[in-house]
Design a protein around this motif. Structure first.
Motif, PDB file in Angstrom:
ATOM      1  N   ASN A   1      47.515  -9.339   5.723  1.00 37.73           N
ATOM      2  CA  ASN A   1      47.017  -8.503   4.626  1.00 37.73           C
ATOM      3  C   ASN A   1      45.582  -8.016   4.849  1.00 37.73           C
ATOM      4  O   ASN A   1      44.724  -8.127   3.972  1.00 37.73           O
ATOM      5  CB  ASN A   1      47.111  -9.236   3.296  1.00 37.73           C
ATOM      6  CG  ASN A   1      47.466  -8.277   2.159  1.00 37.73           C
ATOM      7  OD1 ASN A   1      47.652  -7.081   2.384  1.00 37.73           O
ATOM      8  ND2 ASN A   1      47.547  -8.799   0.951  1.00 37.73           N
ATOM      9  N   HIS A   2      45.340  -7.485   6.037  1.00 41.11           N
ATOM     10  CA  HIS A   2      44.061  -6.828   6.283  1.00 41.11           C
ATOM     11  C   HIS A   2      44.312  -5.439   6.870  1.00 41.11           C
ATOM     12  O   HIS A   2      45.454  -5.019   7.058  1.00 41.11           O
ATOM     13  CB  HIS A   2      43.143  -7.673   7.170  1.00 41.11           C
ATOM     14  CG  HIS A   2      43.710  -8.028   8.505  1.00 41.11           C
ATOM     15  ND1 HIS A   2      44.042  -7.095   9.464  1.00 41.11           N
ATOM     16  CD2 HIS A   2      43.981  -9.244   9.063  1.00 41.11           C
ATOM     17  CE1 HIS A   2      44.492  -7.685  10.546  1.00 41.11           C
ATOM     18  NE2 HIS A   2      44.471  -8.992  10.334  1.00 41.11           N
ATOM     19  N   PHE A   3      43.237  -4.720   7.164  1.00 43.40           N
ATOM     20  CA  PHE A   3      43.346  -3.311   7.541  1.00 43.40           C
ATOM     21  C   PHE A   3      42.559  -3.018   8.827  1.00 43.40           C
ATOM     22  O   PHE A   3      41.879  -1.996   8.912  1.00 43.40           O
ATOM     23  CB  PHE A   3      42.823  -2.420   6.399  1.00 43.40           C
ATOM     24  CG  PHE A   3      43.580  -2.558   5.113  1.00 43.40           C
ATOM     25  CD1 PHE A   3      44.717  -1.809   4.878  1.00 43.40           C
ATOM     26  CD2 PHE A   3      43.152  -3.444   4.135  1.00 43.40           C
ATOM     27  CE1 PHE A   3      45.416  -1.927   3.684  1.00 43.40           C
ATOM     28  CE2 PHE A   3      43.839  -3.576   2.947  1.00 43.40           C
ATOM     29  CZ  PHE A   3      44.980  -2.818   2.712  1.00 43.40           C
TER      30      PHE A   3
ATOM     31  N   ASN B   1      48.742  -7.192  10.989  1.00 46.22           N
ATOM     32  CA  ASN B   1      47.797  -6.725   9.966  1.00 46.22           C
ATOM     33  C   ASN B   1      48.417  -6.854   8.578  1.00 46.22           C
ATOM     34  O   ASN B   1      47.757  -7.284   7.623  1.00 46.22           O
ATOM     35  CB  ASN B   1      47.428  -5.266  10.207  1.00 46.22           C
ATOM     36  CG  ASN B   1      46.424  -5.055  11.334  1.00 46.22           C
ATOM     37  OD1 ASN B   1      45.731  -4.053  11.366  1.00 46.22           O
ATOM     38  ND2 ASN B   1      46.339  -5.986  12.269  1.00 46.22           N
TER      39      ASN B   1
ATOM     40  N   GLN C   1      43.885  -2.781  -3.019  1.00 47.09           N
ATOM     41  CA  GLN C   1      44.466  -2.179  -1.818  1.00 47.09           C
ATOM     42  C   GLN C   1      45.413  -3.153  -1.111  1.00 47.09           C
ATOM     43  O   GLN C   1      46.468  -2.758  -0.609  1.00 47.09           O
ATOM     44  CB  GLN C   1      43.358  -1.730  -0.858  1.00 47.09           C
ATOM     45  CG  GLN C   1      42.535  -0.542  -1.348  1.00 47.09           C
ATOM     46  CD  GLN C   1      41.573  -0.927  -2.456  1.00 47.09           C
ATOM     47  OE1 GLN C   1      41.154  -2.090  -2.545  1.00 47.09           O
ATOM     48  NE2 GLN C   1      41.220   0.038  -3.302  1.00 47.09           N
ATOM     49  N   GLN C   2      45.038  -4.415  -1.069  1.00 48.65           N
ATOM     50  CA  GLN C   2      45.907  -5.414  -0.453  1.00 48.65           C
ATOM     51  C   GLN C   2      47.173  -5.612  -1.275  1.00 48.65           C
ATOM     52  O   GLN C   2      48.265  -5.783  -0.726  1.00 48.65           O
ATOM     53  CB  GLN C   2      45.151  -6.737  -0.308  1.00 48.65           C
ATOM     54  CG  GLN C   2      44.051  -6.696   0.749  1.00 48.65           C
ATOM     55  CD  GLN C   2      43.203  -7.951   0.737  1.00 48.65           C
ATOM     56  OE1 GLN C   2      42.808  -8.440  -0.321  1.00 48.65           O
ATOM     57  NE2 GLN C   2      42.920  -8.492   1.926  1.00 48.65           N
TER      58      GLN C   2
ATOM     59  N   LEU D   1      42.990 -11.269  -3.980  1.00 48.84           N
ATOM     60  CA  LEU D   1      43.218 -10.097  -3.145  1.00 48.84           C
ATOM     61  C   LEU D   1      42.764  -8.835  -3.869  1.00 48.84           C
ATOM     62  O   LEU D   1      42.771  -8.756  -5.095  1.00 48.84           O
ATOM     63  CB  LEU D   1      44.702  -9.982  -2.798  1.00 48.84           C
ATOM     64  CG  LEU D   1      45.295 -11.127  -1.964  1.00 48.84           C
ATOM     65  CD1 LEU D   1      46.756 -10.854  -1.692  1.00 48.84           C
ATOM     66  CD2 LEU D   1      44.529 -11.301  -0.659  1.00 48.84           C
ATOM     67  N   SER D   2      42.407  -7.829  -3.093  1.00 45.71           N
ATOM     68  CA  SER D   2      41.973  -6.563  -3.659  1.00 45.71           C
ATOM     69  C   SER D   2      43.175  -5.723  -4.096  1.00 45.71           C
ATOM     70  O   SER D   2      44.326  -6.025  -3.748  1.00 45.71           O
ATOM     71  CB  SER D   2      41.170  -5.774  -2.624  1.00 45.71           C
ATOM     72  OG  SER D   2      42.025  -5.374  -1.559  1.00 45.71           O
TER      73      SER D   2
ATOM     74  N   GLN E   1      49.459  -2.671  -0.541  1.00 48.64           N
ATOM     75  CA  GLN E   1      50.080  -2.788   0.780  1.00 48.64           C
ATOM     76  C   GLN E   1      51.277  -3.738   0.732  1.00 48.64           C
ATOM     77  O   GLN E   1      52.353  -3.434   1.268  1.00 48.64           O
ATOM     78  CB  GLN E   1      49.064  -3.279   1.813  1.00 48.64           C
ATOM     79  CG  GLN E   1      49.657  -3.451   3.207  1.00 48.64           C
ATOM     80  CD  GLN E   1      48.600  -3.693   4.272  1.00 48.64           C
ATOM     81  OE1 GLN E   1      48.337  -2.822   5.100  1.00 48.64           O
ATOM     82  NE2 GLN E   1      47.990  -4.869   4.246  1.00 48.64           N
ATOM     83  N   GLN E   2      51.122  -4.892   0.099  1.00 49.59           N
ATOM     84  CA  GLN E   2      52.216  -5.852   0.028  1.00 49.59           C
ATOM     85  C   GLN E   2      53.378  -5.332  -0.805  1.00 49.59           C
ATOM     86  O   GLN E   2      54.545  -5.458  -0.417  1.00 49.59           O
ATOM     87  CB  GLN E   2      51.701  -7.175  -0.548  1.00 49.59           C
ATOM     88  CG  GLN E   2      50.790  -7.947   0.390  1.00 49.59           C
ATOM     89  CD  GLN E   2      51.526  -8.391   1.647  1.00 49.59           C
ATOM     90  OE1 GLN E   2      52.541  -9.088   1.584  1.00 49.59           O
ATOM     91  NE2 GLN E   2      51.017  -7.969   2.792  1.00 49.59           N
TER      92      GLN E   2
ATOM     93  N   ARG F   1      43.394   5.819   3.016  1.00 52.04           N
ATOM     94  CA  ARG F   1      44.210   4.609   2.921  1.00 52.04           C
ATOM     95  C   ARG F   1      45.562   4.928   2.288  1.00 52.04           C
ATOM     96  O   ARG F   1      46.585   4.339   2.654  1.00 52.04           O
ATOM     97  CB  ARG F   1      43.482   3.536   2.115  1.00 52.04           C
ATOM     98  CG  ARG F   1      44.173   2.173   2.195  1.00 52.04           C
ATOM     99  CD  ARG F   1      43.445   1.108   1.396  1.00 52.04           C
ATOM    100  NE  ARG F   1      42.293   0.596   2.139  1.00 52.04           N
ATOM    101  CZ  ARG F   1      41.028   0.822   1.803  1.00 52.04           C
ATOM    102  NH1 ARG F   1      40.752   1.578   0.748  1.00 52.04           N
ATOM    103  NH2 ARG F   1      40.039   0.319   2.500  1.00 52.04           N
TER     104      ARG F   1
END
Length: 699
Positions: A96-98, A92, A30-31, A27-28, A34-35, A217
């Motif tokens: 785990n996407h945007f 989303n 950013q992901q 995962l990136s 988010q989590q 973001r």
């Protein structure tokens, strides 16, 4: 839709498994953020909510409101197109996407380019200010525009209004102070106005286009958890250092707390003792429209982010910054401020003796700008010790009562709010605190000594918040003090920061720095069981407030937690002199009705309210000039009506012990006391309370 089930624990719990999955699944960053942001909030928030369709709707609405608060970029068609994500943002997050963020970003970027391309040529042609055109400035009173043609028309009117305002300002600058401007057209000034606004327009769009996708973001991450409550936020690494954007303390700047609101940079608070405070013209609730360095051209701040505004406003000590601001009256004014370093002395407690010739009484006046304490130095200055010293000094002066001023006090060290309250009572509970667990923690004054037992009035306003509300509420519940002023802010919650990097350092080092989350973990409750949250502290005696028309307070913020109650705790009310607050309020209202200064204030408040409600702006030169003259005339008339009260005299009993900087600070502070309507009336109320004490003593 799938639901993320809340796990109610009061400690930071992000499993090693989740972090390990970040690395294992590729995962990136950013992901990962988010989590962590979502799970960290769910596991630790005071009032966690389900991440489901309802949550998605709230995030959708809030993010669009933040992205385009003035409804000047997105069309109704754009919003409809994005509505397919209205109830799927939870999906989303789970996957785990945007998708919602990416689609929104694409449309927003497209609209920026469209407006820049289609509006730029509007500045090339002289404008006609004789047309009866209008612009609705309040976005809450209009919907998103239906088409791109309507969007262009809105922008043309908005720019025309800016040029007209600039044109009138240039005309004013060309005449003497006592000369009224006229509608006689000046082609040269009109051209200069167009050129100036064109530059500001280009500067604004340059800054907007320079915002990175990571910037947007981060706003999105913040929105994901801001719907939990208004004080829960995501802080990217660089924002954590600028928490509250307080341009003060050890920074070289002007001393103002700023925030973004509906596309504008708003002044939240002026730091006592700062460059802005000393200059005197910049006020809380002002909108900063432009900023200029010394004699250089102004840069437009409309639509700018707070971070960018702060970079432009900060600067070296001794340098000049010029702010173009819009006051709550609607008046637009340029304010020059010489930057300085705010010394900590300026924010410490001050006290004096006020002699009131009307009653031949001497009242002690203690001003507490915040509750401060150096937790790294046990022998350092703190509010409790400073108030204790003030009370001891005032007792030696044999004052007839004490006025405790908590106006604009936004809180601070909770321990000092509790300990300061204890100086006025023998012992007992001061505040209750409740977190996720059912248990209620009661903070008490355990010192049986009583430092001051005489008449006490506490002055508050809309900006008195958090710890200051705890002190005022406790002494109100004990019936120890009369609370005077306007409804307090209503912040009855406790926040903490969680560093995302520290959740599992061994597993997250690959992504560092990830930023932090600030989230609400507890709630304050009065000793009578009521919360200070949302509702605030309602004064026993209400005085007219010039900011009453403004949406100031927790109850006006998006996603503020509600008022609620818990069981009261046991306490013994003050019994030395029972206070009949209804009678005291009646006496105060009678004085106000006969007071010329207060009647002038009430008249001015009505004028401000009318201007505030008048959001439909005329683009006709005659109407605009007439409104400008009316506003300037009323503002000057009210300003001229503010005089020193010759029946009040100020004495600083510890004057000889002050250093030069403190003496200058006290000098400026003392001058404001003698013009302060609220202090004047509070002295009258103190005299009424004194009579109650005197009557009890005789009996």
């Amino acid at each position: 839709m799938n639901v993320i089930v809340v796990n109610k624990r009061n400690i930071i719990v992000i499993s090693t498994l989740i972090i390990s999955l970040f690395l294992a699944s590729g995962l990136s960053k950013q992901q990962a953020v988010q989590q962590l942001v979502i799970h960290g909030t769910l596991n630790n928030h005071y009032n966690p909510i389900k991440v489901d369709d309802s949550y998605s709707k709230e995030v959708f609405n809030l993010y669009l409101k933040r992205l385009d608060p003035s409804k000047r970029f997105l069309t109704k068609e754009d919003v409809v197109a994005l509505s397919i994500f209205k109830y799927s943002i939870d999906d989303n997050i789970e996957r785990n996407h945007f998708k919602f963020f990416n689609h929104t970003q694409k449309i927003y970027t497209k609209r920026l380019k469209y407006i820049k391309k289609n509006i730029s040529s509007y500045f090339d042609t002289p404008l006609d200010f004789s047309l009866d055109e209008f612009l609705e400035s309040d976005s809450d009173k209009r919907d998103y525009l239906s088409s791109l043609d309507e969007l262009k028309d809105y922008w043309k009117k908005s720019i025309k209004y800016q040029i007209l305002s600039q044109y009138i300002s240039l005309k004013e600058a060309a005449v003497s102070d006592n000369t009224l401007i006229t509608a006689t057209f000046d082609a040269e000034l009109e051209k200069k106005s167009r050129e100036k606004v064109k530059k500001e327009f280009n500067d604004t769009f340059t800054r907007l286009s320079e915002e990175s996708i990571d910037d947007h973001r981060n706003y999105y991450f913040d929105t994901l958890i801001n719907v939990f409550d208004t004080h829960t936020n995501y802080f990217p690494p660089e924002k954590k250092a600028d928490f509250d954007i307080n341009i003060s303390g050890k920074l070289e700047g002007i001393g103002a707390v700023l925030r973004e609101e509906d596309g504008f940079i708003k002044v939240v608070r002026i730091v006592p003792g700062s460059a802005s405070w000393k200059q005197g013209e910049l006020k809380a609730e002002d909108l900063i429209l432009k900023v200029a360095q010394g004699n250089k051209e102004s840069v437009d701040l409309v639509g700018a982010r707070v971070r960018e505004a702060v970079k432009l406003i900060r600067g070296k000590k001794g340098s000049e910054v010029r702010l173009t601001v819009k006051h709550v009256t609607g008046e637009i004014k340029e304010i020059p401020i010489i930057r300085d370093i705010v010394t900590i002395e300026e924010t410490y407690t001050k006290f004096s003796v006020i002699h009131d010739d009307r009653y031949d009484k001497r009242f002690g006046y203690i001003y507490i700008p915040k509750f401060y304490r150096d937790f790294k130095n046990s022998s350092g200055k703190n509010t409790t010790d400073d108030v204790r010293n003030a009370l001891n000094e005032l007792r030696l002066q044999q004052v007839d009562g004490i006025l405790l001023d908590l106006r604009n006090n936004e809180g601070g060290a909770l321990v000092d709010a509790v300990n300061t309250a204890g100086l006025f009572i023998k012992e007992g509970p001061v505040v209750q605190i409740k977190g996720l667990s059912p248990a209620q923690n009661v903070l008490k004054d355990r010192d049986r000594s009583l430092l001051y037992d005489g008449p006490l009035v506490i002055l508050i306003n809309n900006y008195s918040a958090s710890a200051s509300e705890i002190l005022a509420a406790a002494l109100q519940d004990f019936r120890r003090a009369v609370i005077v002023g306007s409804n307090s802010f209503g912040k009855g919650t406790v926040q903490t920061f969680i560093d995302l990097d520290r959740m599992n350092p061994a597993k997250t080092a690959f992504f560092n720095p990830l930023g932090s989350i600030k989230l609400t973990i507890q709630k304050f409750y009065r000793i009578n069981g009521g919360s200070t949250q949302n509702k605030g502290v309602i004064p026993d005696i209400t005085l007219p407030d010039a900011s009453s028309h403004l949406d100031v307070g927790e109850r006006h913020l998006d996603y503020a937690l509600p008022f609620d109650t818990i069981s009261p705790t046991t306490f013994t009310p003050w019994s030395r002199a029972p206070l009949n607050t209804e009678h005291l309020a009646s006496l105060s209202q009678q004085r106000l009705s006969e007071s010329e200064p207060f009647q002038n204030l009430i008249k001015h408040i009505h004028f401000i309210q009318e201007r505030f409600d008048d959001t439909l702006l005329s683009l006709h030169i005659d109407t605009a000039i007439s409104k400008k003259i009316s506003t300037s005339s009323e503002s000057k008339a009210y300003s001229d009506s503010i005089k020193e009260f010759d029946f009040l005299s100020i004495n600083i009993p510890h004057q000889k012990r002050l250093n030069d900087a403190q003496k200058e600070s006290y000098k400026q502070w003392s001058e404001t006391i003698k013009k302060d309507l609220y202090i004047m009336e509070s002295c009258s109320i103190l005299n009424d309370v004194f009579q109650t004490y005197a009557l009890v003593t005789k009996e």
